[in-house]
Design an enzyme around this catalytic site. Structure first.
Site, PDB file in Angstrom:
ATOM      1  N   THR A  46      50.921  38.963  85.463  1.00  8.24           N
ATOM      2  CA  THR A  46      51.547  39.603  84.310  1.00  8.24           C
ATOM      3  C   THR A  46      52.149  40.948  84.686  1.00  8.24           C
ATOM      4  O   THR A  46      51.517  41.741  85.382  1.00  8.24           O
ATOM      5  CB  THR A  46      50.490  39.830  83.212  1.00  8.24           C
ATOM      6  N   ARG A  72      48.852  26.053  76.374  1.00  9.79           N
ATOM      7  CA  ARG A  72      47.806  27.011  76.757  1.00  9.79           C
ATOM      8  C   ARG A  72      48.343  28.442  76.606  1.00  9.79           C
ATOM      9  O   ARG A  72      49.477  28.741  76.969  1.00  9.79           O
ATOM     10  CB  ARG A  72      47.379  26.756  78.208  1.00  9.79           C
ATOM     11  N   VAL A  73      47.521  29.323  76.059  1.00  2.99           N
ATOM     12  CA  VAL A  73      47.910  30.724  75.894  1.00  2.99           C
ATOM     13  C   VAL A  73      46.859  31.597  76.574  1.00  2.99           C
ATOM     14  O   VAL A  73      45.655  31.351  76.417  1.00  2.99           O
ATOM     15  CB  VAL A  73      48.022  31.089  74.398  1.00  2.99           C
ATOM     16  N   GLY A  74      47.310  32.581  77.325  1.00  6.38           N
ATOM     17  CA  GLY A  74      46.392  33.490  78.007  1.00  6.38           C
ATOM     18  C   GLY A  74      46.197  34.778  77.223  1.00  6.38           C
ATOM     19  O   GLY A  74      46.446  34.854  76.016  1.00  6.38           O
ATOM     20  N   ASP A  75      45.772  35.798  77.934  1.00 11.22           N
ATOM     21  CA  ASP A  75      45.453  37.084  77.299  1.00 11.22           C
ATOM     22  C   ASP A  75      46.694  37.906  76.947  1.00 11.22           C
ATOM     23  O   ASP A  75      46.647  38.765  76.061  1.00 11.22           O
ATOM     24  CB  ASP A  75      44.598  37.925  78.255  1.00 11.22           C
ATOM     25  N   THR A 132      45.783  42.293  83.828  1.00  9.69           N
ATOM     26  CA  THR A 132      46.452  41.208  84.535  1.00  9.69           C
ATOM     27  C   THR A 132      45.393  40.429  85.302  1.00  9.69           C
ATOM     28  O   THR A 132      44.398  40.991  85.736  1.00  9.69           O
ATOM     29  CB  THR A 132      47.569  41.761  85.458  1.00  9.69           C
ATOM     30  N   GLY A 133      45.612  39.128  85.435  1.00 10.01           N
ATOM     31  CA  GLY A 133      44.616  38.274  86.076  1.00 10.01           C
ATOM     32  C   GLY A 133      44.387  37.040  85.238  1.00 10.01           C
ATOM     33  O   GLY A 133      45.232  36.671  84.415  1.00 10.01           O
ATOM     34  N   GLY A 174      43.603  34.971  82.378  1.00  5.00           N
ATOM     35  CA  GLY A 174      43.503  35.265  80.954  1.00  5.00           C
ATOM     36  C   GLY A 174      42.224  34.765  80.312  1.00  5.00           C
ATOM     37  O   GLY A 174      41.673  35.427  79.422  1.00  5.00           O
TER      38      GLY A 174
HETATM   39  N1  GLY Z   1      47.037  36.955  82.452  1.00  7.07           N
HETATM   40  C1  GLY Z   1      47.987  35.981  82.162  1.00  7.07           C
HETATM   41  C2  GLY Z   1      47.449  34.676  81.819  1.00  7.07           C
HETATM   42  O1  GLY Z   1      46.325  34.368  82.147  1.00  7.07           O
HETATM   43  O2  GLY Z   1      48.166  33.896  81.243  1.00  7.07           O
END
Ligand code: GLY
Length: 309
Positions: free
Chosen positions: A151, A179-182, A202-203, A205
């Protein structure tokens, strides 16, 4: 005072240009948007915007979030395809009382209604990366963060004292569509309260959301910690618990910025480059775990400059 900080080397050009605008009295919101758009539009950066990492159906689905630290208002787009600038969308959504987090087709329709250009965000390179990976892909196999470089997160403080946080990413490589991350989730991927500071993560999610890490870092600043100590405390608090639960510390990096323009960073990675620019300081710094396992800024500011706090 102004300050801007961005994750990974990919943020360098955008942060440097946005810093010049901040120095001339530009707003934190414009700085965050411009710095992130610089990354979104460059296909060389493989995990954000144009040429981003495809999902397992080959499409590029993008997530982005934006938070204004004066109003605590947010805007976010989730799993949107074919939108040339997810951060522009997220920023335009910020300010709405309701419906400020839109996903998929709704997010795309919103972009069209605002005049944000649509574009196929797949490139020949991203499709080649996808085809190669699919040769050995098996649906049950665990997915991991793309060498940690996922990210682009940018935090800015402008000369009027306003603060903003923003993020943009294509998310986890070969994720399930939907799928949705952080990154578009306030509190997890980003948070900003002008009274106490800003943070972004970042990393992976799925882990960042378990620790609600950006909120946690801002909460630590509210309790009086410096930006650097808050980044370390938020990250270490979660990863030590994760180690107990999961047997590993995961792939997470955090950046923080205080209302006074002091910055912080912490990481579980071997190397986490980020870009910082203040009136006194413009260079890439690296954080590394020190030999004793704690985290610290390794490369300090040039002589004669200071990191307030
Ligand atoms: N940090 C971004 C994700 O996991 O989608």
């Amino acid at each position: 005072m102004y300050a801007i900080i961005g994750t990974w080397k990919m943020s360098f050009d955008g942060v440097s240009a946005a810093a010049r605008d901040l120095a001339g009295g530009g707003s934190a919101g414009d700085a965050v948007q411009a710095a992130i758009q610089q990354v979104e539009s460059n296909p060389r950066f493989r995990s954000v915007g144009l040429g981003g990492l495809p999902a397992r159906d080959g499409q590029v689905y993008l997530d982005s979030g934006y938070m204004d630290g004066d109003s605590l208002r947010c805007g976010a787009v989730l799993s949107v395809s074919d939108v040339s600038s997810p951060i522009a969308c997220a920023r335009l959504l910020c300010g709405r009382d309701t419906n400020w987090m839109l996903s998929g087709e709704s997010a795309k329709e919103f972009a069209v209604s605002c005049g944000i250009p649509l574009r196929d965000m797949r490139t020949e390179e991203s499709q080649e990366t996808y085809r190669e990976a699919m040769k050995t892909f098996s649906p049950g196999a665990p997915l991991s963060a793309y060498r940690g470089h996922d990210t682009v997160c940018v935090l800015a403080l402008d000369t009027k004292g306003h603060m903003v946080s923003g993020t943009s990413t294509s998310g986890l490589f070969l994720k399930e569509p939907g799928r949705v991350g952080d990154s578009p989730i306030p509190g997890s991927g980003y948070y900003c309260d002008t009274r106490f500071g800003a943070a972004a993560a970042t990393g992976l999610g799925e882990d960042i959301m378990r620790g609600v890490l950006s909120y946690e870092a801002v909460r630590c600043m509210r309790e009086g910690m410096t930006a650097q100590r808050a980044a370390e405390a938020a990250l270490e608090g979660f990863v030590s618990r994760k180690e107990t639960l999961d047997g590993e510390r995961g792939h997470i990096s955090l950046i923080t910025l205080s209302p006074g323009g002091a910055f912080g960073a912490a990481t579980t990675e071997v190397c986490f480059p980020f870009t910082i620019a203040t009136p006194a300081l413009t260079r890439i710094l690296y954080t590394l775990p020190k030999k004793d396992g704690s985290m610290a800024i390794l490369d300090t500011q040039p002589e004669g400059t200071g990191n307030p706090d």
